[in-house]
Design an enzyme around this catalytic site. Structure first.
Site, short mmCIF file in Angstrom:
data_model
loop_
_atom_site.label_atom_id
_atom_site.label_comp_id
_atom_site.label_asym_id
_atom_site.label_seq_id
_atom_site.Cartn_x
_atom_site.Cartn_y
_atom_site.Cartn_z
N GLY A 197 -58.48 -20.92 31.63
CA GLY A 197 -59.71 -21.43 31.05
C GLY A 197 -60.84 -20.41 30.99
O GLY A 197 -61.98 -20.77 30.71
N LYS A 207 -48.16 -31.37 32.71
CA LYS A 207 -48.61 -30.86 34.02
C LYS A 207 -48.71 -31.97 35.04
O LYS A 207 -49.13 -33.08 34.73
CB LYS A 207 -49.99 -30.23 33.87
CG LYS A 207 -50.00 -28.84 33.26
CD LYS A 207 -51.41 -28.27 33.33
CE LYS A 207 -51.65 -27.12 32.37
NZ LYS A 207 -50.97 -25.89 32.70
N GLY A 262 -55.64 -17.00 30.70
CA GLY A 262 -56.65 -16.10 30.14
C GLY A 262 -56.21 -15.37 28.88
O GLY A 262 -56.92 -14.48 28.41
#
Lengths: 200, 370
Positions: free
Chosen positions: B229, B157, B290
């Site tokens: 998260g 990332k 999620g």
């Protein structure tokens, strides 16, 4: 006769294969049914199977969990591209521990031989089926050809597509992805086993 | 007809008359009538034909400009980093699970479970959320360790708009870069110009406009943003549905409407047209943000995603090995409820979730970088 062609649809670019196979069947004017194979039962009564590109580790794990190995070996003709070619090879370099292979075709391959994605490339290839735009994506290297294996294309000095007939079974392996740019290999695959190819 | 011929005919006619008819009066009459009728034809037709000629046919043959000949199709030398090659890798990841890992051991667990790729990062999103502060690109040393430990593609990332981080990641030979809203954005105006890189990029989106803007900037793969998260699938589903319904509404419109939509979304008209024709995003689209259970993964796949990213969901659960394998199986058999039930059996406790409503607006990742 209506041909039933299975496409292993667990992981990888099976949608592109399905499109390429249908276009090839249309060009050859052969009736052809596509079966998206996700279970062991769907392997029954297939005239051919296509193993798409993807991750060979994932494909191997999923085939093992579903117990599809022995059923696949019985299919009379198989086309494998990239990860599919790795699955078909008898000798595999760079496999992870616990990775299983179908070991059907007398070729040797090396996984990720060209390196990471930065070394993935595209090039125009002269093959014995015609010229194709070949895309090599983290491609395996075919570093060994058995006695009865016929190379169909070379990139530099390395064979990148090969064909073998073992008894009544036909195996076609490509290190690149014909499904992304051409139907030539799918047409050849559909014709395999018919008299037309025997004459060639 | 040539002028000479026109005036020769009456003369010929006249000579015939002189032989056939004795009366001179007849001869003159015949001669005059013929001449007048020929002249009329000449007068009334001539200019018309000339006018027509001026309008429809070129006065002189145009010198022919030779078309550029196609190159004789010889085997060419390899070309690296084209969009076909970049989006090609994304195509190969379809039907797979990409897992967040923070060290070499976790990367190997992911590979053994059957992940198609791993995302190397220092902290999983739920820890980033808990810790607060600025989240940045991971330590290159850690990324190198992970690159050395697995044979599957490795992603990393970088912050939104931080092209220097992206250049560093490209030099490390990572296989994919995620320009991610999970890290703190570096540029509030611009995303990275992803066409300049040979490494492919994946970007997050909440709606069709965001997705097409990222694709226009050169992203080779999209994912929904979700709310990373949280272990809560609701935001990811909202984003999948938003993209799907916008694409559905593109069908059968008039060109002016596409033009207006392109303006509204700030993307080229041609890109909108391509999307409308395909009936899906022009690049591979994964679900992310999620996903915590096999059922979550299956739901996203059934809504039309090509694969899933699982961030905190695996290594924040009680039994990561089992859960990783279960989610891989769930994605491969996403439409088979019986296989899903089997995959969901006895895989320990899922990560502790977070209700998205409790997260204040300014702390939500998905509002970063539109």
């Amino acid at each position: 006769m209506n041909m039933r062609i299975g496409i292993l649809s667990l992981q990888g670019d099976f949608a592109e294969h399905s499109h390429a196979t249908l276009s090839a069947a249309y060009r050859l004017n052969t009736p052809c049914t596509i079966v998206h194979v996700r279970t062991k039962e769907q392997l029954e009564g297939l005239d051919g199977l296509i193993m798409p590109g993807g991750e060979s580790t994932t494909m191997s794990k999923l085939l093992l969990r579903k117990g599809m190995f022995s059923e696949i070996s019985k299919i009379p003709k198989i086309l494998g591209t990239c990860a599919g070619a790795i699955m078909m090879a008898k000798k595999v370099e760079g496999a992870i521990p616990g990775q299983h292979f179908l070991s059907l075709m007398d070729i040797g391959v090396k996984r990720n031989a060209y390196g990471s994605q930065a070394s993935s490339f595209q090039m125009r290839l002269k093959t014995s089926l015609g010229d194709v735009d070949a895309t090599f994506i983290r491609a395996p290297l075919i570093n060994f050809l058995g006695e009865n294996v016929k190379p169909l294309a070379y990139a530099g000095e390395n064979p990148v597509a090969a064909y073998e007939q073992v008894g009544n079974s036909h195996y076609l392996a490509c290190a690149f992805h014909p499904e992304l740019s051409t139907t030539l290999f799918h047409e050849f695959f559909l014709k395999l086993g018919s008299n037309e190819i025997a004459q060639q | 007809m040539d002028n000479d011929v026109i005036f020769k005919i009456p003369i010929l006619f006249a000579s015939v008359h002189t032989i056939a008819m004795p009366s001179k009066r007849h001869l003159y009459c015949g001669c005059i009538i013929t001449a007048v009728s020929m002249a009329r034809k000449k007068i009334f037709k001539g200019p018309m034909q000339q006018r027509r000629q001026r309008v429809f046919a070129p006065q002189q043959p145009q010198p022919e400009i030779p078309l550029r000949q196609a190159q004789p199709q010889q085997p060419s030398s390899p070309v690296f980093g084209t969009f076909d090659v970049k989006s090609g890798l994304a195509q190969m990841l379809k039907g797979g699970v990409i897992m967040d890992v923070t060290n070499a051991a976790q990367a190997r667990i992911a590979e053994d479970a059957g992940a198609v790729a791993v995302m190397a990062l220092e902290r999983v999103p739920s820890d980033i959320r808990k810790d607060g502060g600025v989240a940045r690109m991971s330590d290159p040393l850690m990324i190198k360790e992970i690159l050395a430990s697995v044979s599957i593609p490795v992603m990393a990332k970088c912050r939104i708009g931080h092209f220097a981080e992206a250049q560093i990641l490209q030099s490390l030979n990572v296989d994919f870069i995620d320009e991610s809203e999970v890290l703190t954005p570096a540029d509030e105006q611009f995303h990275i110009n992803k066409h300049e890189f040979t490494v492919p990029f994946v970007c997050g989106c909440k709606n069709l406009g965001e997705a097409l803007r990222r694709i226009h900037e050169g992203a080779a793969m999209m994912r929904t943003k979700g709310e990373a998260g949280t272990g809560n699938i609701v935001e990811a589903i909202r984003h999948i549905r938003a993209v799907n319904s916008s694409i559905a509404s593109l069908a059968n419109r008039r060109n002016v409407e596409y033009e207006r939509m392109a303006q509204e979304m700030r993307v080229p008209y041609q890109l909108v047209l391509t999307t409308a024709k395909l009936g899906r995003l022009p690049v591979v689209n994964f679900a992310a943000g999620g996903i915590a259970t096999p059922a979550d993964a299956s739901m996203c796949m059934q809504l039309g995603c090509d694969g899933v990213f699982v961030g905190s969901g695996i290594f924040k659960s009680s039994e990561p090995e089992k859960r990783a394998e279960a989610i891989v199986n769930a994605v491969a058999n996403f439409a088979d409820a019986r296989a899903l039930a089997k995959a969901s059996e006895g895989i320990g406790e899922a990560m502790r979730g977070l209700d998205v409503k409790e997260i204040p607006h300014q702390n939500r990742f998905s509002f970063r970088g539109v």
